[in-house]
Design a protein around this motif. Structure first.
Motif, mmCIF file in Angstrom:
data_model
loop_
_atom_site.group_PDB
_atom_site.id
_atom_site.type_symbol
_atom_site.label_atom_id
_atom_site.label_comp_id
_atom_site.label_asym_id
_atom_site.label_seq_id
_atom_site.Cartn_x
_atom_site.Cartn_y
_atom_site.Cartn_z
ATOM 1 N N TYR A 188 -37.476 16.572 18.077
ATOM 2 C CA TYR A 188 -37.030 16.448 16.700
ATOM 3 C C TYR A 188 -36.461 17.770 16.201
ATOM 4 N N VAL A 189 -35.401 17.670 15.397
ATOM 5 C CA VAL A 189 -34.820 18.840 14.742
ATOM 6 C C VAL A 189 -34.541 18.477 13.294
ATOM 7 N N ASP A 190 -34.291 19.491 12.476
ATOM 8 C CA ASP A 190 -33.988 19.266 11.074
ATOM 9 C C ASP A 190 -32.562 18.735 10.911
ATOM 10 N N GLN A 191 -32.371 17.845 9.955
ATOM 11 C CA GLN A 191 -31.031 17.279 9.755
ATOM 12 C C GLN A 191 -30.019 18.327 9.293
ATOM 13 N N GLY A 192 -30.514 19.455 8.810
ATOM 14 C CA GLY A 192 -29.617 20.519 8.390
ATOM 15 C C GLY A 192 -29.100 21.388 9.524
ATOM 16 N N VAL A 223 -32.952 13.593 21.303
ATOM 17 C CA VAL A 223 -33.174 14.398 20.105
ATOM 18 C C VAL A 223 -32.883 13.571 18.858
ATOM 19 N N GLU A 224 -33.810 13.634 17.893
ATOM 20 C CA GLU A 224 -33.637 12.908 16.629
ATOM 21 C C GLU A 224 -33.661 13.893 15.466
ATOM 22 N N ARG A 225 -32.735 13.742 14.568
ATOM 23 C CA ARG A 225 -32.736 14.542 13.339
ATOM 24 C C ARG A 225 -33.717 13.916 12.347
ATOM 25 N N VAL A 226 -34.482 14.758 11.650
ATOM 26 C CA VAL A 226 -35.404 14.272 10.612
ATOM 27 C C VAL A 226 -35.080 15.000 9.304
ATOM 28 N N PRO A 227 -35.408 14.381 8.161
ATOM 29 C CA PRO A 227 -35.051 14.982 6.870
ATOM 30 C C PRO A 227 -35.580 16.397 6.674
ATOM 31 N N ASP A 228 -36.820 16.656 7.119
ATOM 32 C CA ASP A 228 -37.407 17.989 6.963
ATOM 33 C C ASP A 228 -38.353 18.243 8.122
ATOM 34 N N ILE A 229 -37.927 19.070 9.080
ATOM 35 C CA ILE A 229 -38.736 19.326 10.269
ATOM 36 C C ILE A 229 -40.096 19.925 9.924
ATOM 37 N N ARG A 230 -40.187 20.607 8.784
ATOM 38 C CA ARG A 230 -41.431 21.276 8.406
ATOM 39 C C ARG A 230 -42.500 20.313 7.894
ATOM 40 N N PHE A 278 -45.245 16.750 10.580
ATOM 41 C CA PHE A 278 -46.645 16.478 10.932
ATOM 42 C C PHE A 278 -47.282 15.516 9.931
ATOM 43 N N ARG A 279 -46.886 15.647 8.662
ATOM 44 C CA ARG A 279 -47.391 14.715 7.652
ATOM 45 C C ARG A 279 -46.713 13.356 7.779
ATOM 46 N N GLN A 280 -45.419 13.381 8.128
ATOM 47 C CA GLN A 280 -44.658 12.136 8.227
ATOM 48 C C GLN A 280 -45.035 11.311 9.459
ATOM 49 N N ARG A 281 -45.444 11.995 10.538
ATOM 50 C CA ARG A 281 -45.754 11.302 11.801
ATOM 51 C C ARG A 281 -47.128 11.756 12.307
ATOM 52 N N PRO A 282 -48.194 11.386 11.594
ATOM 53 C CA PRO A 282 -49.539 11.879 11.925
ATOM 54 C C PRO A 282 -50.079 11.381 13.262
ATOM 55 N N ASN A 283 -49.514 10.315 13.795
ATOM 56 C CA ASN A 283 -50.040 9.752 15.046
ATOM 57 C C ASN A 283 -49.277 10.201 16.292
ATOM 58 N N GLU A 284 -48.251 11.022 16.098
ATOM 59 C CA GLU A 284 -47.488 11.528 17.241
ATOM 60 C C GLU A 284 -48.297 12.586 17.994
#
Length: 278
Positions: free
Chosen positions: A117-121, A137-144, A147-153
């Motif tokens: 995963y990388v930041d969309q920016g 590789v997937e872009r996510v809205p906020d890489i930071r 961990f909160r967005q994907r707690p089960n990864e």
């Protein structure tokens, strides 16, 4: 002295500077490896999907140590992975933000065993570079906040590519006191540090394969060119630093290849070893 397993680093070692290799020569060498029951292992700081692509015609016949030892595959099958506590990962991000700004870090990549995963920016230029080494590789809205967005990864590695004006030695000095003891940071070349589980090293991953195949140290051959290869090179008396490696790497290895990574150094050495040992 028989050889039963060959493990080689990828970038700067097996691959040339264009991140490719001599496919026709590899086909011939791999046939000889199969003939003599020698298992071939690609050991890289980059991801398993990238290695799958590089060796698409051979995947089911070889092993893979990816993300500097965080992930081990036998063929397409996941054999073992070492995940990172998400709290620890979040702490690393906090520490990076404390000491480094957006002009100091080119690429921040957070990976699981199969995906990154990388930041969309992230710029198109940097995203294209990341795709070379990580493939899926997937872009996510906020890489930071991943961990909160994907707690089960099950995250396995964090990769930071620093801008050229940043010294990795200074990074190590700065971050060592702040990293949780459960994590380890290793230089992976290209001004990049990889942070992962403290036991997730190429050396430990190769030791796991050594035990799995019930091999002696002198039945293993290793190739490398960088600091993150040193542990692997120290495991066997049949270790080779690349001709293009830094002097400190050559000092730690038992041998140095006659050719560099741009002139089939690994494959030429394997050819010679097979002729001399079988």
């Amino acid at each position: 002295m028989s050889i039963k397993l060959i493990a080689t680093d990828m970038d700067g070692t097996f691959l040339n500077d264009d991140h490719t290799y001599n496919h026709s020569l590899f086909k011939k060498v791999f046939h000889q490896l199969e003939r003599h029951n020698i298992y071939f292992v690609a050991a890289s700081g980059s991801s398993f999907p990238r290695l799958q692509r590089e060796f698409k015609d051979y995947v089911n016949k070889m092993g893979f140590i990816s993300q500097n030892g965080s992930v081990i595959h036998l063929g397409n099958q996941l054999f073992k992975s070492f995940s990172i506590n998400q709290e620890s990962l979040a702490r690393v991000i906090h520490v990076l933000d404390r000491f480094y700004g957006p002009n100091d870090i080119n690429q921040l990549v957070i990976s699981t065993s199969e995906k990154s995963y990388v930041d969309q920016g992230m710029s198109a230029h940097d995203f294209a570079i990341v795709k070379i080494f990580y493939e899926q590789v997937e872009r996510v809205p906020d890489i930071r906040t991943i961990f909160r967005q994907r707690p089960n990864e099950n995250f396995t590695k964090l990769s930071i590519n620093f801008a050229n004006h940043i010294s990795l030695k200074k990074v190590a000095t700065t971050l060592d006191g702040y990293l949780p003891p459960s994590l380890i940071m290793e230089n992976s070349g290209f001004n990049t540090d990889l942070i992962g589980n403290a036991v997730a090293t190429k050396q430990n991953a190769l030791s796991i394969l050594q035990d799995h195949f019930n091999l002696q140290a002198n039945e293993i051959v290793t190739f490398g060119d960088n600091e993150n290869d040193l542990g692997m090179l120290a495991m066997t008396e049949q270790s080779y630093a690349m001709k293009n490696a830094q002097p400190i790497i050559k000092m730690q290895a038992a041998h140095t290849t006659q050719n560099d990574n741009n002139h089939d150094g690994v494959l030429q050495t394997i050819n010679t070893l097979i002729k001399n040992n079988h």
